[in-house]
Design a protein around this motif. Structure first.
Motif, short mmCIF file in Angstrom:
data_model
loop_
_atom_site.label_atom_id
_atom_site.label_comp_id
_atom_site.label_asym_id
_atom_site.label_seq_id
_atom_site.Cartn_x
_atom_site.Cartn_y
_atom_site.Cartn_z
N TYR A 315 0.86 -1.19 0.00
CA TYR A 315 0.00 0.00 0.00
C TYR A 315 0.89 1.24 0.00
N VAL A 316 0.75 2.07 -1.04
CA VAL A 316 1.60 3.24 -1.21
C VAL A 316 0.75 4.50 -1.12
N ALA A 317 1.11 5.39 -0.19
CA ALA A 317 0.38 6.64 0.01
C ALA A 317 0.92 7.73 -0.90
N GLU A 318 0.05 8.61 -1.36
CA GLU A 318 0.44 9.68 -2.26
C GLU A 318 0.63 11.01 -1.53
N ASP A 319 1.69 11.70 -1.90
CA ASP A 319 1.90 13.10 -1.55
C ASP A 319 1.66 13.87 -2.83
N GLY A 320 0.42 14.32 -3.02
CA GLY A 320 0.02 14.92 -4.29
C GLY A 320 -0.84 13.94 -5.07
N GLY A 321 -0.73 14.01 -6.39
CA GLY A 321 -1.55 13.15 -7.23
C GLY A 321 -3.02 13.36 -6.94
N ASN A 322 -3.78 12.26 -6.83
CA ASN A 322 -5.20 12.33 -6.49
C ASN A 322 -5.44 12.15 -4.99
N LEU A 323 -4.37 12.22 -4.22
CA LEU A 323 -4.43 12.01 -2.77
C LEU A 323 -5.06 10.65 -2.47
N GLU A 324 -4.39 9.62 -2.98
CA GLU A 324 -4.88 8.26 -2.84
C GLU A 324 -3.89 7.39 -2.07
N ILE A 325 -4.39 6.30 -1.56
CA ILE A 325 -3.55 5.16 -1.20
C ILE A 325 -3.80 4.12 -2.28
N CYS A 326 -2.73 3.75 -2.98
CA CYS A 326 -2.85 2.76 -4.05
C CYS A 326 -2.29 1.42 -3.58
N VAL A 327 -2.81 0.37 -4.15
CA VAL A 327 -2.36 -0.97 -3.82
C VAL A 327 -1.60 -1.54 -5.01
N ILE A 328 -0.48 -2.20 -4.73
CA ILE A 328 0.26 -2.98 -5.72
C ILE A 328 0.18 -4.42 -5.26
N THR A 329 -0.50 -5.25 -6.04
CA THR A 329 -0.73 -6.63 -5.62
C THR A 329 0.44 -7.53 -6.01
N PRO A 330 0.53 -8.74 -5.46
CA PRO A 330 1.61 -9.65 -5.83
C PRO A 330 1.65 -9.98 -7.32
N ASP A 331 0.51 -9.88 -8.02
CA ASP A 331 0.51 -10.12 -9.45
C ASP A 331 0.47 -8.82 -10.25
N ASP A 332 0.89 -7.72 -9.60
CA ASP A 332 1.12 -6.43 -10.25
C ASP A 332 -0.10 -5.69 -10.75
N VAL A 333 -1.22 -5.88 -10.13
CA VAL A 333 -2.31 -4.92 -10.31
C VAL A 333 -1.95 -3.68 -9.51
N VAL A 334 -2.01 -2.52 -10.14
CA VAL A 334 -1.71 -1.25 -9.48
C VAL A 334 -2.96 -0.38 -9.61
N ALA A 335 -3.61 -0.10 -8.49
CA ALA A 335 -4.89 0.60 -8.54
C ALA A 335 -5.16 1.32 -7.24
N PRO A 336 -6.00 2.37 -7.28
CA PRO A 336 -6.36 3.07 -6.04
C PRO A 336 -7.15 2.18 -5.10
N PHE A 337 -6.82 2.25 -3.82
CA PHE A 337 -7.65 1.61 -2.81
C PHE A 337 -8.60 2.62 -2.18
N LEU A 338 -8.13 3.85 -1.97
CA LEU A 338 -9.00 4.90 -1.45
C LEU A 338 -8.52 6.24 -1.97
N ARG A 339 -9.40 7.23 -1.92
CA ARG A 339 -9.07 8.60 -2.33
C ARG A 339 -9.67 9.57 -1.32
N VAL A 340 -8.87 10.53 -0.88
CA VAL A 340 -9.33 11.58 0.03
C VAL A 340 -9.69 12.80 -0.82
N THR A 341 -10.91 13.28 -0.68
CA THR A 341 -11.37 14.41 -1.49
C THR A 341 -11.40 15.69 -0.67
N GLY A 342 -11.35 16.83 -1.36
CA GLY A 342 -11.47 18.13 -0.72
C GLY A 342 -10.27 18.54 0.12
N GLN A 343 -9.11 17.87 -0.11
CA GLN A 343 -7.92 18.16 0.69
C GLN A 343 -6.68 18.23 -0.21
N SER A 344 -6.78 18.94 -1.32
CA SER A 344 -5.73 18.94 -2.34
C SER A 344 -4.41 19.53 -1.87
#
Length: 386
Positions: A315-344
């Motif tokens: 689980y990788v947290a963003e400093d910037g971007g869409n303010l998301e925590i993204c997940v990288i799975t063992p089989d290399d799916v890379v996708a947002p797990f959550l997004r924080v809105t209104g806090q750019s």
């Protein structure tokens, strides 16, 4: 389980366990998953806390900077940063750094077995700009100072023992720490544009008062083999630790760090990469590089703090971007797990799982106000893969 790495338009595969293995070139390119295509499905509409989550997950606010925590009298610190969870009988503790300079330090929140807050308190005071940090196998918290000639402080998450400065671990712009119980070392990142990657070898495992600081040596390529060399003067003065060893590999802004299964991952914010050290065979490679994703559709940007789940997801947290925590799975799916809105004007920090793996804690460092005094710490519950 196959491990693939998004690198220069091709998939670099391996036959080892999750997130590890040797390089095998020549496979066809497989683009990272599009947003919403991760293991938990698409993100839903923002909830009452402004957080977009997959179906079945919910969030709650644990603490706000400048306000008392739960039913306690303790006031939560400003600019919450790196964090970790510790078992506490039938409950647990979440520890959080404060990236304030001066007087940063770290605080803790206690939970009972049902997840109710039962206490909060300070575990480190009067230190500077405490950033990502890391947890030890003997249940202490390493609070790292992200300043020139900064120290690592070993702290007690249970609030019993006084924090101890650990100068043997080097004086530099510390960011994160990750313990490797197999090799009995602590890995350390350095938040400089020409920073290095280090490991500390304690004289006695479990005692950080003395030991040897080493720096990673490798070529300029994005993959290859590496070695370690002793840093002659861990004190870093008058010559900085990152310039003492010829051939030490430079990384552009070291951030979060995580160890599991003979592999250590760390992020570099300057070039938005996730690096992977394969410790069994002393090789390194890129696990993720947003600039190499075709069409400019990288699902993960602004890489920062990182943690792992018992399942093997990163689980990788963003400093910037869409303010998301993204997940990288063992089989290399890379996708947002959550997004924080209104806090750019904020960044996501301190992701950490509860001991049971069914609760994820993290902070929005500056919240809706965009100020260090507006930090918000959250908990997300739901059907995590364990």
């Amino acid at each position: 389980m196959e491990r693939r790495t998004f690198l220069r338009g091709a998939v670099i595969g391996s036959s080892a366990a999750a997130f590890g293995g040797t390089l095998m070139h020549g496979a066809a390119y497989a683009a990272p998953a599009q947003p919403g295509a991760g293991p938990y499905g698409a993100l839903g509409a923002a909830d009452a806390n402004g957080i977009m989550l997959p179906a079945g997950f919910s969030s709650r606010v644990i603490a706000r900077s400048g306000q008392t925590v739960g039913g306690t009298s303790y006031t939560w610190h400003s600019a919450p940063d790196g964090g970790a969870c510790f078992a506490d009988g039938t409950g647990w503790i979440y520890v959080s750094n404060s990236e304030i300079n001066p007087s940063g330090g770290a605080s803790a929140v206690k939970f009972n077995s049902s997840g109710s807050i039962t206490g909060a308190y300070r575990i480190l005071s009067s230190t500077r700009q405490n950033c990502a940090g890391g947890k030890t196998p003997w249940n202490t918290w390493l609070s790292c100072e992200e300043v020139s000639l900064g120290y690592v402080y070993e702290t007690d998450p249970y609030g019993v023992n006084a924090a101890v400065q650990r100068p043997a671990m080097g004086r530099f712009k510390h960011e994160a720490a990750a313990a490797d119980p197999v090799r009995q070392v602590i890995y350390l990142t350095e938040d400089e544009t020409s920073g290095c990657f280090y490991r500390f070898i304690p004289t006695t495992w479990g005692n950080l008062s003395s030991g040897t600081l080493q720096v990673l040596k490798a070529g300029t390529a994005t993959s290859g083999s590496f070695t370690w060399a002793n840093v002659p003067d861990p004190d870093g003065s008058p010559t900085t630790t990152r310039t003492q060893v010829s051939g030490s590999k430079k990384f552009n802004g070291g951030e979060g760090c995580h160890y599991a299964n003979d592999t250590v991952w760390f992020t570099t914010k300057g070039d938005n990469r996730v690096w992977q050290l394969n410790l069994a065979n002393s090789t390194y490679e890129l696990a993720y590089d947003d600039s190499l994703v075709p069409g400019g559709n990288a699902p993960l940007t602004g890489v920062d703090n990182v943690t792992g789940s018992s399942y093997g997801d990163l689980y990788v947290a963003e400093d910037g971007g869409n303010l998301e925590i993204c997940v990288i799975t063992p089989d290399d799916v890379v996708a947002p797990f959550l997004r924080v809105t209104g806090q750019s004007s904020s960044e996501i920090t301190g992701p950490a799982f509860s001991p049971a793996g069914n609760r994820l804690y993290f902070s929005s460092q500056r919240g809706t106000s965009g100020s260090s005094t507006g930090g918000i710490t959250y908990e997300v519950t739901g059907p995590f893969r364990t």
